[in-house]
Design a protein around this motif. Structure first.
Motif, mmCIF file in Angstrom:
data_model
loop_
_atom_site.group_PDB
_atom_site.id
_atom_site.type_symbol
_atom_site.label_atom_id
_atom_site.label_comp_id
_atom_site.label_asym_id
_atom_site.label_seq_id
_atom_site.Cartn_x
_atom_site.Cartn_y
_atom_site.Cartn_z
ATOM 1 N N CYS A 202 8.148 68.881 38.508
ATOM 2 C CA CYS A 202 9.455 68.707 39.270
ATOM 3 C C CYS A 202 10.579 69.698 38.747
ATOM 4 O O CYS A 202 10.881 69.621 37.648
ATOM 5 C CB CYS A 202 9.939 67.167 38.986
ATOM 6 S SG CYS A 202 11.529 67.031 39.947
ATOM 7 N N ASN A 203 11.003 70.464 39.539
ATOM 8 C CA ASN A 203 12.207 71.445 39.108
ATOM 9 C C ASN A 203 13.337 71.193 40.013
ATOM 10 O O ASN A 203 13.871 72.308 40.310
ATOM 11 C CB ASN A 203 11.560 72.629 39.400
ATOM 12 C CG ASN A 203 11.060 73.346 40.570
ATOM 13 O OD1 ASN A 203 11.295 72.448 41.650
ATOM 14 N ND2 ASN A 203 10.212 74.330 40.626
ATOM 15 N N ASP A 204 13.607 70.000 40.443
ATOM 16 C CA ASP A 204 14.678 69.688 41.335
ATOM 17 C C ASP A 204 15.847 69.048 40.396
ATOM 18 O O ASP A 204 15.515 68.113 39.699
ATOM 19 C CB ASP A 204 14.562 68.577 42.382
ATOM 20 C CG ASP A 204 15.721 68.283 43.093
ATOM 21 O OD1 ASP A 204 16.793 68.825 42.842
ATOM 22 O OD2 ASP A 204 15.827 67.311 44.037
ATOM 23 N N PRO A 205 16.936 69.974 40.091
ATOM 24 C CA PRO A 205 17.715 69.474 39.078
ATOM 25 C C PRO A 205 18.600 68.154 39.165
ATOM 26 O O PRO A 205 19.136 67.251 38.597
ATOM 27 C CB PRO A 205 18.999 70.388 38.985
ATOM 28 C CG PRO A 205 18.374 71.589 39.473
ATOM 29 C CD PRO A 205 17.304 71.077 40.575
ATOM 30 N N THR B 221 7.635 69.678 33.171
ATOM 31 C CA THR B 221 7.368 69.033 34.282
ATOM 32 C C THR B 221 7.289 69.853 35.495
ATOM 33 O O THR B 221 8.148 70.708 35.697
ATOM 34 C CB THR B 221 8.431 67.812 34.261
ATOM 35 O OG1 THR B 221 9.773 68.443 34.562
ATOM 36 C CG2 THR B 221 8.698 66.816 33.185
#
Lengths: 786, 399
Positions: free
Chosen positions: B74-77, B72
């Motif tokens: 989105c790579n914000d944990p 995905t």
């Protein structure tokens, strides 16, 4: 230097106002935490089951498997036939309790490591991606990801979660209500330390003595910081104690990550370490706010401006911290005083900000910014203090310019006649200045309302309005037929998209026909969602009519919904406080050791009872006027931005009032609302005046006023909605108290509880007024500090 | 006094430099950025930049061509699933200054977002929000010269806000930093933005294309499909080097021999935006295409039978067929030198694809031997034309 510091601390401790405010807030915080920290009913059962699991893991596992099998056999998991040996009643059966236990166990054994692995792999991937964009190890972005990787790898390698049932600390750490109490205390401390000499008339003497400026200022700053730290620690300990009483605590030396909500905390710290860290961050934020309030105080502004400035700073940063960023996470959301005070979001994940391409953790950055801003504010305050800078005086008394009074005997007579008691009261209170400040508040409030309620100038609102006004005059059957037909029409257009496209492709439909259809399709797509909202509203009205006998009508209620869903009006509260804080304090203001004017006033004819009554009546009337003006402004903005139709329709036609079942109309409710505003204006004015009379000094009046008016509202709108009945400010936006009143279903109708609450508030205010009147009229003047 | 002033000045300077330092971002050298793969082609079904290809399937994914990973975007944990990248429907507007611009429909708020994501850091930013009713064709957005063009319903000047009829669809544009947002001109209800390039906005309505000069607001007919033997535009448009490529729906159709069903066909067209000159790029009908800087890759139309039962006349519904050839072709921008670059009769690669360095990236659908048809659930993959191998294949929703 140290003796000056000690004397400042002594001054704080010897102030009755400070002590009362501090103790009151401490008690309220303790009681409130006791109330809100009540554990969930099945908490003990869960703990017991967890202990069972630790002592007899195989047996518990076996038992859980049997229950799982039973659940799968029965086809549903919440079977009432499950045994309930842990909880003791079928409400929480063993299967549910054990499932929660095993979720906890799974988190300890696998879940935590999985979460860390996910962060690590995401970070590795991000780093690889960056390398592909020619980023190298010297770049901030790479350094940031390396720091994250290092941090979470270290956590993965070093943090071992104990197989213990951790409890209590999460409730304590996530308790943010305590911040309100600390904030109020800190602001009172700051303004008292820097404004008290001015209020007591000692300022000029102090400034003329050796060390009366720079060193005194430094001592004040130190005292303020010490008091702030003390406040943060004591309030935290009180909260800690209250949570401990209600829930008990597990091992304080366990890693903080033992709680699932804190799984991503990037520090290898114990629960104790985390709590200390939180305390430190909170202290830094409160020190910043205290520095801001003290800087304002150094401008020799009134107490209310100094305290109000601090509250405004906190409020603005709250808005910045809590506003929606549409799922994005800008740094400003975390690096502000409100986020620091809340602390959990700031400390919850390893985030960095660039400082000369060095990744600085948010924690360090926030502390650095807070320390620097605090230092800058204190230095600025020091210069203001030492140079005796003050805000330009706007102390013109309230007088009608003579040029406006025609030179006629009648006019002169009138002018002389109106110089009554009330007139002089207004003249005394710097009324023009107050009026200007109140107008500014009204303007800010109007802008806020305008932005919050929005407008109906949007396509979907127009479609909604069109639907509602179309079906409004229809009879039930006709309406149902129309709704069904419209739904079928929209659905058929939407469903025909594919077939019509094929028909057009296959030459079974002409270009004109197809593109006429495309126009319909565009329209149907736009209307589909809006019509679903209309259907929802119509079904509500029909249900309500079935319940009540058919008074609800379909109206365009969006404007009303937006109007009545506005939060309580803090602006009107601020305006009324501003108006009334000095009502009696002005008489006691002592510019010399001889005390204030009250001694002379009280010795004159009419100087006691009539003066008291005059002040109360004048300010009560003006308070009512201000409340009406503020509400009228809100109504005007709402009516300008929306159509507010059908005032004679039943109130529960507005879905927000769905719990109301009496036949009161919207128009009648509006009148009731305006009456409530009058009551609000009078009550707030009377309460603040009475407090001003009892406390005699502005700081005490502001503190007690905030406690009496602001605190119940903060609690009612956060953790204790039941308190709405005791919050006079809840009358400024009476939706919640109206709904609460309707839900109570007391004998006499939907509004019995509301009227009871108003009566209660009126009686409490009257008692306070009597007490104040007695104090003003009967007692002799106390020269000491109040 | 001087000492104090100097102290406060020093503190102020320190604060300013701290703020400046905190907000500073490291900018990569331009020459390094220029080495990254980037395309001048404008298209909005897939996006490509550097080693990455972005694709949409209920959320935005990105495929690393070198590492061959598909995740995905989105790579914000800490993402709670509400970020713009995780919207149910997204359409790309392109990559500019290392930011991916896209429009997205957020289902739980019923809002259409115009948003961007920094391709390096993954930070997202929302430039504009619109209600779904105000913009039912939100996906048709294009970037041209630092302006982002989109369609939106707005109240006519002097109109009554309570009347839907007083709202009109407008072409609007917003700067890429979101600082300016302005209206260009009104459209018809069913008219939509077809392309924006070279200071012109092309709109499509019925069987016509119109071109609007943004500077003058002048609108004129660009192309009439009916007069030229077509019915309408079929695909979304792609733009490269002054020319706009799209497929045009043919007036004739292919007839399926067992059911008698008529299948639409379209032809690959090209219009020079400056001269308005239109031409067919490839002689035969085309199912799908992608324009690259080197040329055009296209999958020709073919009514291809995948399975014919023993008595097809009696069981016409059991006949399985598809509408594309098993080969992908490559030709010059003018359609010259067409040649087959890849053939695989057991793979449907015609849905959405792009080609970078002789490798196809896109949604692939396997042939299902049981169903005698291509699978309905696809995966994202890459096919190397040099080796003929499927290099990577991965289902979405990995995380």
């Amino acid at each position: 230097m140290m003796h000056l510091y000690r004397s400042e601390l002594r001054k704080l401790c010897s102030s009755r106002t400070i002590c009362i405010v501090f103790l009151l807030l401490l008690i309220v915080n303790f009681a409130l935490t006791l109330y809100t920290a009540k554990p969930l009913p099945h908490e003990d059962a869960k703990r017991k089951a967890f202990e069972d699991y630790l002592t007899h893991p195989e047996q518990t596992e076996q038992y859980y498997k049997e229950l799982q099998m039973l659940a799968s056999l029965n086809g549903r998991e919440e079977d009432p036939n499950f045994p309930y040996s842990y909880y003791g009643s079928p409400e929480y059966d063993d299967f549910l309790i054990l499932r929660l236990v095993y979720q906890r166990v799974d988190y300890i054994e696998n879940g935590y490591a999985k979460q860390l692995d996910s962060i690590i792999s995401m970070s590795e991937r991000k780093m690889d991606d960056m390398y592909s964009f020619y980023y190298d190890d010297g770049d901030y972005e790479i350094k940031e990801q390396k720091a994250i990787l290092e941090r979470y790898r270290s956590l993965r390698d070093n943090v071992q979660l104990p197989r213990k049932y951790a409890h209590g600390y999460d409730t304590y750490i996530q308790n943010n209500t305590v911040s309100v109490f600390v904030l109020l205390c800190v602001l009172v401390f700051a303004s008292y330390l820097f404004l008290d000499e001015r209020a007591s008339g000692f300022e000029s003497i102090l400034r003329s003595v050796k060390h009366g400026r720079g060193r005194t200022y430094a001592a004040k700053v130190l005292a303020l910081l010490s008091a702030t730290l003390f406040c943060v620690v004591i309030f935290s300990l009180t909260t800690f104690a209250a949570v401990g009483i209600m829930q008990g605590y597990s091992d304080i030396l366990s890693p903080i990550q033992v709680f699932e909500d804190f799984a991503k905390v990037p520090f290898e710290v114990s629960v104790l370490g985390y709590m200390l860290l939180q305390m430190l961050v909170r202290f830094a934020a409160f020190a910043l706010i205290a520095a801001f309030a003290s800087c304002l105080a150094c401008l020799k502004v009134p107490y209310i401006a100094s305290i109000g400035g601090g509250v405004a700073l906190y409020g603005i940063s709250m808005i910045i911290s809590n506003r929606t960023y549409m799922g994005t996470t800008p740094a400003v959301r975390y690096l502000n005083p409100a986020a620091m005070i809340e602390a959990c979001a700031l400390l919850g994940f390893d985030r960095y900000i660039s400082l000369f391409t060095m990744p600085i953790p948010y924690l360090a950055a926030s502390l650095l910014i807070a320390v620097m801003a605090t230092a800058a504010l204190f230095v600025a305050g020091g210069i203001l203090f030492c140079k005796n800078v003050r805000v330009p005086s706007l102390q013109r008394r309230f007088q009608i310019p003579k040029i406006l009074i025609p030179n006629l005997p009648v006019a002169r007579k009138w002018h002389e006649k109106v110089h009554t008691f009330a007139w002089y009261e207004l003249k005394k209170s710097r009324f023009l200045l107050l009026l200007a400040a109140i107008c500014v508040l009204l303007a800010i409030k109007s802008a806020y309302v305008d932005k919050t309620v929005g407008t109906m100038e949007s396509y979907d609102q127009a479609i909604y309005y069109e639907y509602v006004t179309t079906i409004q005059p229809m009879e039930s059957d006709e309406r149902t037929a129309y709704m069904t037909a419209e739904r079928e029409r929209i659905d058929s257009i939407l469903l025909a998209a594919e077939s019509n496209r094929n028909a057009f492709s296959n030459d079974k439909m002409t270009a004109e026909e197809y593109f006429a259809y495309c126009e319909q399709l565009t329209d149907a797509r736009a209307r589909n969602g809006v019509f679903a909202r209309v259907e929802n509203y119509v079904s509500y009205i029909e249900r309500k009519n079935a319940e009540t006998g058919g008074e609800a009508k379909i109206i365009y209620s969006i404007g009303y919904e937006r109007l009545y869903s506005l939060p309580s009006d803090v602006f009107v509260c601020a305006a009324l406080m501003l108006l009334c804080v000095g009502a009696f304090a002005v008489e006691y203001r002592s510019q010399s050791s001889m005390g204030g004017f009250s001694q002379i006033l009280r010795a004159t004819k009419h100087g006691r009872g009539r003066t008291f009554a005059c002040k109360m009546l004048t300010l009560g009337a003006i308070g009512a006027g201000i409340a009406i003006a503020f509400r009228t402004a809100t109504l005007w903005i709402a009516s300008r931005n929306y159509v507010l139709p059908d005032l004679d329709t039943a109130l529960y036609s507005i879905q927000a009032f769905c719990d109301v079942s009496s036949d009161i109309t919207i128009g009648q409710y509006m009148m009731l609302d305006l009456c409530l505003q009058v009551v609000l204006g009078v009550l707030v004015a009377v309460i603040v005046c009475a407090i001003s009379c009892i406390c005699r000094r502005p700081l005490a009046t502001i503190s007690m006023g905030l406690l009496a008016i602001g605190l119940p509202e903060v609690l009612a709108s956060t953790v204790l909605p039941q308190l709405a009945a005791f919050s006079v400010l809840s009358l400024s936006s009476p939706l919640s108290i109206t709904v609460l009143s309707a839900q109570k279903q007391l004998p006499g109708g939907d509004f019995t509880y509301l009227l009871g609450a108003v009566m209660l508030l009126a009686v409490l205010s009257a008692l306070l007024t009597l007490l104040a009147g007695r104090r003003f009229c009967k007692s002799h003047y106390h020269g000491g500090k109040s | 006094m001087k000492k104090r002033i100097s102290v406060i000045l020093a503190l102020l300077l320190l604060s300013c430099s701290l703020c400046a330092a905190l907000s500073a971002c490291s900018d990569k050298d331009k020459h390094e950025i220029n080495e990254l793969h980037q395309t001048e082609v404008v298209k909005n079904d897939l996006a490509e930049y550097g080693n990455f290809v972005w694709a949409e399937s209920s959320r935005i994914y990105r495929f690393n061509r070198k590492a061959e990973t598909f995740y995905t975007a989105c790579n914000d944990p800490e993402c709670d699933g509400r970020c713009p990248v995780d919207c149910v429907m997204s359409f790309f507007a392109g990559v500019h200054d290392q930011k991916l611009y896209f429009s997205a429909y957020q289902q739980f708020t019923h809002l259409t977002l115009l948003a961007c994501q920094d391709v390096v850091t993954g930070e997202t930013h929302v430039l504009k929000t619109m209600s779904d009713a105000a913009d039912p064709k939100s996906y048709q957005t294009f970037i041209d010269a630092d302006w982002w063009y989109y369609k939106c319903m707005q109240l006519k000047e002097g109109g009554d806000a309570t009347k839907p009829s007083d709202y009109e669809p407008y072409i609007c544009r917003i700067t890429l930093d979101g600082s300016k947002d302005e209206t260009i001109c009104a459209l018809s209800d069913a008219e939509y933005v077809f392309m924006a390039a070279d200071g012109k906005v092309v709109t499509a309505l019925a069987d016509k294309l119109y071109v609007i000069d943004v500077a003058t607001g002048q609108k004129q007919e660009l192309y009439n499909f009916t007069q030229n033997g077509y019915r309408s535009a079929m695909s979304t448009a792609q733009y490269y080097d002054g020319k706009m490529y799209f497929t045009a729906l043919a007036q004739n159709y292919a007839t399926e021999q067992y059911t008698g069903g008529q299948q639409r066909m379209s032809f690959l067209m090209c219009i020079d935006l400056a001269s308005g000159q239109a031409e067919r790029v490839v002689e035969g009908p085309v199912e799908n295409f992608t324009v690259t800087e080197q040329g055009i890759y296209y999958v020709p139309f073919e009514l291809r039978y995948l399975y014919v039962p023993e008595n097809p006349e009696q069981n016409p519904r059991e006949v399985k067929y598809c509408l594309f050839e098993e080969s992908i072709y490559f030709c010059g921008h003018d359609g010259s030198d067409a040649k087959i670059v890849y053939t695989n009769e057991k793979l449907d690669f015609s849905f959405r694809f792009t080609v970078v360095d002789n490798t196809l990236y896109g949604w692939l659908f396997d042939y299902d031997e049981q169903e005698h048809n291509f699978s309905s659930s696809g995966y994202f993959g890459s096919v190397n034309f040099d080796t003929g191998r499927i290099v990577h294949a991965e289902k979405p929703d990995k995380e």
